[in-house]
Design an enzyme around this catalytic site. Structure first.
Site, mmCIF file in Angstrom:
data_model
loop_
_atom_site.group_PDB
_atom_site.id
_atom_site.type_symbol
_atom_site.label_atom_id
_atom_site.label_comp_id
_atom_site.label_asym_id
_atom_site.label_seq_id
_atom_site.Cartn_x
_atom_site.Cartn_y
_atom_site.Cartn_z
ATOM 1 N N GLU A 97 0.487 -1.494 0.038
ATOM 2 C CA GLU A 97 -0.307 0.311 0.414
ATOM 3 C C GLU A 97 0.782 1.024 -0.563
ATOM 4 O O GLU A 97 1.462 1.565 0.274
ATOM 5 C CB GLU A 97 -0.314 -0.129 1.680
ATOM 6 C CG GLU A 97 -1.833 -1.284 1.230
ATOM 7 C CD GLU A 97 -2.156 -1.046 3.327
ATOM 8 O OE1 GLU A 97 -2.892 -1.919 3.529
ATOM 9 O OE2 GLU A 97 -2.243 0.267 3.245
ATOM 10 N N CYS B 115 3.086 8.227 1.349
ATOM 11 C CA CYS B 115 3.909 7.444 2.604
ATOM 12 C C CYS B 115 4.031 5.780 2.367
ATOM 13 O O CYS B 115 3.168 5.552 1.456
ATOM 14 C CB CYS B 115 2.727 7.354 3.830
ATOM 15 S SG CYS B 115 2.987 5.859 4.743
ATOM 16 N N CYS C 40 6.447 -7.378 7.563
ATOM 17 C CA CYS C 40 7.147 -6.759 8.536
ATOM 18 C C CYS C 40 7.061 -7.466 9.514
ATOM 19 O O CYS C 40 6.549 -8.140 10.251
ATOM 20 C CB CYS C 40 6.612 -5.966 9.311
ATOM 21 S SG CYS C 40 7.872 -4.623 10.082
ATOM 22 N N CYS D 283 5.023 -4.814 16.114
ATOM 23 C CA CYS D 283 4.479 -4.149 16.957
ATOM 24 C C CYS D 283 3.242 -4.598 17.350
ATOM 25 O O CYS D 283 2.480 -5.095 16.431
ATOM 26 C CB CYS D 283 4.729 -2.669 16.614
ATOM 27 S SG CYS D 283 6.738 -2.359 16.306
ATOM 28 N N CYS E 90 0.343 -2.846 15.562
ATOM 29 C CA CYS E 90 0.482 -2.372 14.550
ATOM 30 C C CYS E 90 -0.444 -3.421 13.253
ATOM 31 O O CYS E 90 0.008 -5.125 12.917
ATOM 32 C CB CYS E 90 1.654 -2.045 13.542
ATOM 33 S SG CYS E 90 1.721 -1.873 12.049
ATOM 34 N N CYS F 74 -1.878 2.248 7.293
ATOM 35 C CA CYS F 74 -0.231 1.390 8.195
ATOM 36 C C CYS F 74 -1.156 -0.721 7.960
ATOM 37 O O CYS F 74 -1.083 -1.211 8.638
ATOM 38 C CB CYS F 74 -0.474 0.953 9.286
ATOM 39 S SG CYS F 74 -0.112 2.670 9.865
HETATM 40 N N1 SAH Z 1 9.044 0.332 10.223
HETATM 41 C C1 SAH Z 1 8.792 1.876 10.934
HETATM 42 C C2 SAH Z 1 7.952 2.416 9.678
HETATM 43 C C3 SAH Z 1 6.246 1.905 9.086
HETATM 44 S S1 SAH Z 1 5.147 2.207 10.978
HETATM 45 C C4 SAH Z 1 8.744 2.179 12.287
HETATM 46 O O1 SAH Z 1 8.147 1.140 12.632
HETATM 47 O O2 SAH Z 1 9.023 3.151 12.654
HETATM 48 C C5 SAH Z 1 5.520 3.845 10.443
HETATM 49 C C6 SAH Z 1 4.806 4.266 12.097
HETATM 50 O O3 SAH Z 1 3.311 4.295 12.315
HETATM 51 C C7 SAH Z 1 5.279 3.541 13.192
HETATM 52 O O4 SAH Z 1 5.748 5.111 13.838
HETATM 53 C C8 SAH Z 1 4.741 2.805 13.671
HETATM 54 O O5 SAH Z 1 4.611 2.648 14.604
HETATM 55 C C9 SAH Z 1 2.845 3.584 13.763
HETATM 56 N N2 SAH Z 1 2.093 2.746 13.603
HETATM 57 C C10 SAH Z 1 1.725 1.270 13.525
HETATM 58 N N3 SAH Z 1 0.627 0.948 13.755
HETATM 59 C C11 SAH Z 1 -0.271 2.128 13.950
HETATM 60 C C12 SAH Z 1 -1.132 2.736 14.096
HETATM 61 N N4 SAH Z 1 -2.821 1.945 14.364
HETATM 62 N N5 SAH Z 1 -1.682 3.484 13.532
HETATM 63 C C13 SAH Z 1 -1.018 4.772 14.234
HETATM 64 N N6 SAH Z 1 -0.077 4.531 13.778
HETATM 65 C C14 SAH Z 1 -0.013 3.699 13.737
#
Ligand code: SAH
Length: 340
Positions: free
Chosen positions: A89, A102, A109, A113, A116, A330
């Protein structure tokens, strides 16, 4: 067949030489690809016919396509289908200062996390540099405007695909490529510390964002498994070095999760952790997803958190929200596609 968007100008120059042509032909090819934006080698009319045939036998121009698009006010969400049938995406956001995209860096991944959506599926593979470049090209073509800002914050951990991300930055930053200003390119990482050190040298001055999300290892390890490998003090040590060496300001992202990391104590602890550092904190209202139990912090909690940081002289912003109606957050579009 290789995707021609994978190569920096320098790399393409070397390949062109190996193919028995003068190196500068790579400039002409770049001009066709990134300025005139042609989609076939036959349109590259200042190249000799037999060289065009050589190129056609070696390269394809592009390998991904738009599968689905959702539109909302100031935001478009794209689902792309890749050559191996996988999906990724990208999100286009309309700001006062221009169009910002973005992009995804991997299929799936491995960082896991807990909050996420993208981490629910293990990494299938890294994206090639060209597949990341193409997300920009296809979206620009779709909306008919130039994209001026790029953030690598889509699906994937960019520092787990480091070399391709560095090449991607070179390609889009090249004045003969997409000519996106280096200060307009941001890479976000969950904190793969060894790569933070090399990023200062390799990135050419692109921005670095760290997904911190907690002021201490106790909370961070509950929501981000990477904390078991790199502790916050490891991150801070390499970030200090990065700031000293690059003279750049670093962004810390902090997703606000109700009852998890949004207390007064957390705000104070975070202020203490970041005191005196050339940085700013971006508070991100959590985008809730149907598959994960975490809730977004109440707005007054986010405001209080913001105020505490401000009072302690930490630069802080609250991220403007885009597209919560259209599952812009995300990995949600892809999850829906795959679970349908
Ligand atoms: N892996 C990288 C980049 C991708 S995620 C990283 O961890 O930075 C981009 C950002 O979105 C990260 O800060 C992640 O923690 C955040 N993120 C993931 N899921 C989310 C959600 N549901 N709502 C808001 N931010 C989220």
């Amino acid at each position: 067949m290789e995707n021609i968007y994978n190569y920096t100008l320098d790399e393409l120059g070397k390949i062109v030489e190996e193919l028995g042509e003068k190196k500068f032909k790579a400039n002409q090819i770049y001009n066709w690809l990134y300025k005139k934006k042609v989609k076939s080698f036959d349109e590259m009319t200042d190249l000799k016919k037999d060289f065009i045939e050589v190129l056609k036998n070696k390269f394809v121009i592009g390998s991904i396509k738009i599968d689905k698009k959702e539109e909302d006010k100031d935001v478009n969400k794209y689902l792309f289908k890749l050559k191996d049938g996988e999906y990724i995406e990208a999100v286009l956001m309309h700001h006062d200062y221009g169009e910002s995209i973005c992009v995804s860096s991997q299929i799936g991944c491995n960082m896991g996390c807990k909050f996420c959506e993208s981490g629910r599926r293990k990494k299938v593979r890294n994206l090639e540099s060209g597949e990341i470049v193409e997300q920009i090209l296809l979206v620009e073509e779709d909306v008919g405007t130039r994209i001026s800002h790029v953030v690598v914050m889509g699906i994937g951990e960019p520092f787990d695909n480091y070399d391709n991300i560095i090449n991607f930055i070179k390609i889009i930053n090249d004045p003969k490529g997409l000519e996106i200003g280096i200060r307009h390119i941001t890479v976000s990482t969950c904190g793969l510390v060894i790569k933070i050190d090399s990023f200062a040298k390799d990135s050419g001055g692109a921005n670095l964002a760290i997904s911190l999300h907690a002021p201490n290892d106790k909370i961070r390890s509950e929501i981000m498994p990477i904390d078991k490998v790199y502790k916050i003090k490891d991150i801070m040590k390499s970030i200090k070095k990065y700031i000293d060496e690059s003279g750049r300001r670093v962004t810390f992202e902090y997703v606000m999760l109700d009852g998890v990391n949004d207390s007064h104590e957390c705000a104070l602890e975070l202020s203490h952790l970041l005191k005196g550092l050339n940085c700013y904190v971006n508070l991100i209202p959590y985008n809730e997803t149907e598959n994960i139990g975490y809730k977004r912090s109440k707005i007054f909690k986010i405001m209080e958190f913001y105020d505490i940081l401000k009072k302690n002289n930490i630069n802080v912003t609250i991220r403007r929200e885009f597209g919560s109606k259209i599952s812009a957050a995300c990995g949600q579009l892809r999850s829906r596609k795959e679970e349908a």
